[in-house]
Design an enzyme around this catalytic site. Structure first.
Site, PDB file in Angstrom:
ATOM      1  N   GLU A  27       0.842  -1.194   0.000  1.00  0.00           N
ATOM      2  CA  GLU A  27       0.000   0.000   0.000  1.00  0.00           C
ATOM      3  C   GLU A  27       0.879   1.245   0.000  1.00  0.00           C
ATOM      4  OE1 GLU A  27      -2.301  -0.900   3.497  1.00  0.00           O
ATOM      5  OE2 GLU A  27      -3.052  -2.729   2.568  1.00  0.00           O
ATOM      6  N   LEU A  51      -5.812  -1.697  -1.275  1.00  0.00           N
ATOM      7  CA  LEU A  51      -5.682  -1.703   0.185  1.00  0.00           C
ATOM      8  C   LEU A  51      -6.208  -3.052   0.689  1.00  0.00           C
ATOM      9  CD1 LEU A  51      -6.671   1.311   2.440  1.00  0.00           C
ATOM     10  CD2 LEU A  51      -6.254  -1.006   3.259  1.00  0.00           C
ATOM     11  N   GLU A  53      -4.489  -6.450   2.483  1.00  0.00           N
ATOM     12  CA  GLU A  53      -3.311  -7.177   2.976  1.00  0.00           C
ATOM     13  C   GLU A  53      -3.307  -8.631   2.528  1.00  0.00           C
ATOM     14  OE1 GLU A  53      -5.144  -5.120   4.903  1.00  0.00           O
ATOM     15  OE2 GLU A  53      -3.680  -3.505   5.097  1.00  0.00           O
ATOM     16  N   GLN A  75       1.862  -2.337   5.401  1.00  0.00           N
ATOM     17  CA  GLN A  75       2.182  -0.958   5.760  1.00  0.00           C
ATOM     18  C   GLN A  75       2.589  -0.791   7.231  1.00  0.00           C
ATOM     19  OE1 GLN A  75      -0.928   2.178   5.031  1.00  0.00           O
ATOM     20  NE2 GLN A  75       0.547   2.659   3.436  1.00  0.00           N
ATOM     21  N   ALA A  77       2.897  -3.469  10.854  1.00  0.00           N
ATOM     22  CA  ALA A  77       2.740  -4.852  11.340  1.00  0.00           C
ATOM     23  C   ALA A  77       1.365  -5.030  11.986  1.00  0.00           C
ATOM     24  CB  ALA A  77       3.835  -5.193  12.340  1.00  0.00           C
ATOM     25  N   ASP A  78       0.815  -3.938  12.479  1.00  0.00           N
ATOM     26  CA  ASP A  78      -0.511  -3.964  13.100  1.00  0.00           C
ATOM     27  C   ASP A  78      -1.585  -4.508  12.150  1.00  0.00           C
ATOM     28  OD1 ASP A  78       0.052  -1.650  15.477  1.00  0.00           O
ATOM     29  OD2 ASP A  78       1.293  -1.587  13.686  1.00  0.00           O
ATOM     30  N   HIS A 121      -0.715   1.299  15.628  1.00  0.00           N
ATOM     31  CA  HIS A 121       0.555   1.584  14.953  1.00  0.00           C
ATOM     32  C   HIS A 121       1.701   1.317  15.922  1.00  0.00           C
ATOM     33  CE1 HIS A 121      -2.532   3.817  12.785  1.00  0.00           C
ATOM     34  NE2 HIS A 121      -1.805   3.627  11.707  1.00  0.00           N
TER      35      HIS A 121
END
Ligand SMILES: Cc1ncc(C[n+]2csc(CCOP(=O)(O)OP(=O)(O)O)c2C)c(N)n1
Lengths: 351, 350
Positions: A27, A51, A53, A75, A77-78, A121
């Site tokens: 992304e 967008l 994953e 974008q 790891a969360d 984040h």
């Protein structure tokens, strides 16, 4: 000196030119942004994905199946958690096919806390990643290692999870990447995209050289005899700081940067613990079923009678999130005062 | 019957004279399709027997899907590399692999989890094939994930610019997973459309949940329309319709480098898997229907059909008997192939 974002960028560029890296995607990784941390700015083969994953991981697996090298970015790891069954599958594909289908792919994702990123984040993924056999997992803590680990990851024939610490992306290194100009302003003018219109901008890459950090090899960052601290990523820097502070008091503590979570450099850990008799494992993922617990367990199994104190695990508190206010974040993920306090306790313990 | 695919065969009115140039396909092609369908059926029936005899832990497979599966396999450009087709198959694709030339014995060794199982070495379930040498992606159990990985091979093929396309198969219930939506979205990015044949084998069932109770869309393929993807619905119980339509859309994808979503409506002849008994259900059988037409057209006799079946039944049985005496995987082999070239994956040895 380059920061970690620039180092990753330079590694990706080197790999495009020399290691047949065909695709870098995720992304916002393509033009004009080049990634939310700018780690893919100016990369020829970087492109923006939907967008999605799961699509990103699936695409990487397919590209790898087809035999091409790619680096796919999640974008933060969360946001990798909804891909976990695909990741598990990437890890088991070679095994499930009894060695027939290789998946040489790299998934890069900014990991951990330290940017005041609140609940989504600040997550770490190393503990989860360590529960996906078949993957190799690396975590750089310096720009030079970020460069060397990325090249090793791209060339590795297995899936490699590259967890770049969010909080270290803007931190400059102390060692030059081979080929990097010594003047950091010069580097910036060459490879950082300008603010504003970038439509005509192209990076001018320095003449970079090959440099590898072998996967599975740690490094001693501080030598010492009194205790061993084993860490990686952002908390490695914390361990270095704490070790330096104690050094000024005449207490020398050894610090090991593991650099690879799996496979991990047990021989380096073991030889250090044999020397010091005291060990503390530090990372910022939540503490219950944390990867460090495995290392602490192994320490007790193999080195029990050589230990002078109970092995310690210092990790994030086992709460559901990392709160935005600094009081909350700092009380959750290990900070220098807590690491120092735990270390002093470890040093003071008598058998 | 609720589960019965009920669309009219568009190819049922071929002329009745033998060798006629008006046949929907050349006689040899029709007989080849028939032959492979029977072969796949004999194999599946043998797999079920192996399960029922206690020589396998689990059976899942594709009896009832031969008309669609065989014609797909015949049309696939088999080989390794970007220039050949990539096949992202699921656990009902034995007919496709039989048509691609997989020996029956491979499938039998797989269900019997023998060390000689070339797909998984005794590690995985029946019908979980893996043939990287033919661009056949490993079949895996999680529903629908192949719709995400197919994006990647199709992208690599698009980038390479050759004639290879990617093909993905799966069931109707699985289209509810996000991976199906991912596949549609990634396949239709403007200017970056993928050479990807997205198929759904709609047998109207999940395991025990029927299609109509969960799907507001008429056809699963209708979802492609929102992405400007060409869509098709075919009678997957009709091998002629399947062959002709698959040929047409695969040529379209090869030339236009654009995706197609194709729903094939077909039967599930032995239920979901051994978990619900693996007994014959009362649904239309594509082989019976096809044989009726071939006999009617004078292309084959009942006896010839029966002889073909008998020969394949015998072959499958002989393969089973051979496999029975073959070695089982060694317990220590669990550490093999954790990493490429058997690089150590056991932390005890780090
Ligand atoms: C992600 C996932 N959820 C659940 C299952 C268990 N499961 C196996 S097959 C199946 C039904 C699949 O139905 P459909 O997609 O229509 O394919 P069919 O088996 O009918 O060909 C389910 C629920 C699974 N394998 N994977």
């Amino acid at each position: 000196m380059a920061n970690m974002a620039q180092a990753i960028r330079m590694a990706l560029h080197f790999a495009e030119e020399n290691l047949e890296l065909k695709d870098v995607f995720g992304e916002d990784v393509g033009a004009p942004l080049g990634g939310v941390f700018t780690a893919t700015q100016g990369i020829k083969s970087a492109w923006n994905t939907p967008l999605d994953e799961r699509g990103i991981i699936g695409c990487a697996m397919g590209v790898a199946m087809a035999g091409d090298r790619c680096v796919a970015e999640i974008q933060f790891a969360d946001y990798i958690f909804n891909t976990i069954d695909l990741l598990k599958m990437a890890g088991n594909t070679l095994w499930a096919t009894n060695g027939k289908q290789e998946l040489p792919m790299v998934v890069m994702t900014p990991n951990g806390a330290g940017i005041r990123g609140s609940l989504y984040h600040s997550h770490s993924f190393d503990a989860h990643a360590s529960r996906m056999p078949g993957w190799k997992i690396v975590v750089p803590s310096t720009p030079l290692d970020a460069y060397g680990l990325m090249l090793s990851a791209i060339e590795d024939p297995n899936p490699v999870m590259y967890l770049n610490p969010k909080a270290l992306m803007r931190v400059r290194g102390e060692e030059l990447i081979p080929g990097e100009p010594a003047d950091e302003k010069e580097l910036k003018s060459m490879i950082d995209a300008p603010i504003g219109d970038r439509s005509k901008w192209k990076p001018k890459w320095p003449k970079l050289e090959d440099y590898r950090v072998p996967i599975g090899k740690g490094k001693v960052t501080r030598e010492g005899t009194r205790a061993t601290m084993v860490s990686y990523g952002r908390t490695l820097i914390v361990c270095n700081q704490v070790a330096d502070k104690l050094k000024a008091e005449g207490i020398d503590v050894e610090v090991i940067d593991l650099r690879s979570v799996y496979p991990y450099d047990w021989q380096l850990i073991k030889s250090s613990i044999r020397k010091t008799g005291r060990v503390m494992f530090v990372n910022e993922d939540t503490e219950v079923t944390n990867f460090a617990e495995h290392l602490a367990y192994r320490t007790t199994q193999e080195l029990f009678y050589e230990l002078m104190a109970r092995p310690r695990v210092v990790a994030a508190k086992n709460v559901p999130g990392i709160g935005l206010h600094p009081n909350l974040e700092d009380n959750t993920v290990p900070q220098p005062p807590r690491v120092e306090a735990e270390l002093r306790e470890l040093l003071a313990e008598t058998p | 019957m609720e589960s019965m695919p009920n669309i009219e065969s568009k190819t049922k009115t071929a002329p009745k004279q033998k060798g006629s140039k008006d046949l929907p396909l050349p006689k040899e092609k029709l007989l080849q399709i028939h032959n492979l369908m029977v072969k796949a059926r004999s194999l599946e029936e043998r797999l079920i027997k192996i399960y029922k005899a206690g020589d396998a832990f689990f059976w899942i497979g594709g009896p009832g899907e031969e008309a669609f599966g065989v014609t797909l396999g015949m049309l696939a450009d088999k080989g390794k590399g970007h220039d050949h087709d990539w096949m992202h198959l699921h656990y009902r694709c034995t007919p496709t692999l039989i048509a691609m030339g997989m020996p029956m014995g491979d499938s039998i060794r797989l269900i019997m989890n023998k060390a000689t199982d070339v797909s998984t070495g005794g590690r995985n379930f029946a019908n979980h094939y893996s043939y990287p040498e033919w661009n056949v992606a490993p079949v895996t159990s999680p529903i629908e994930v192949q719709y995400s990985t197919a994006i990647g091979t199709a992208w690599a093929q698009r980038r390479a610019g050759g004639k290879g396309i990617s093909v993905v198969t799966g069931g109707d219930a699985g289209t509810a997973e996000g991976d199906f939506a991912s596949c549609l979205i990634w396949a239709s990015r403007p200017g970056n459309e993928l050479p990807l044949l997205i198929t759904v084998q709609n047998n109207k069932w999940g395991i025990s949940t029927n299609y109509d109770s969960q799907h507001g869309e008429k056809h699963t393929s209708d979802r492609g329309k929102a992405f400007n993807i060409r869509t098709e619905v075919i009678n997957g119980n009709d091998p002629i319709e399947s062959y002709l339509k698959l040929k047409e859309v695969m040529e379209y994808i090869r030339q236009e480098k654009k995706p197609v979503v194709l729903e094939a409506q077909l039967s599930r002849l032995y239920g979901h898997s051994s978990a619900d008994g693996a007994n014959r259900r009362d649904e239309p059988c594509c082989i019976e229907l096809f044989e009726k037409r071939l006999i009617e057209w004078g292309l084959i006799t009942r006896k010839e059909c029966d002889d073909i079946k008998k020969a394949y039944d015998a072959e499958a049985r002989a393969e089973m008997e051979a496999a029975r005496n073959e070695p089982d995987p060694e317990a220590d082999s669990i550490w093999d192939n954790v990493y490429v070239d058997n690089e150590n994956g056991d932390w005890r040895k780090f």
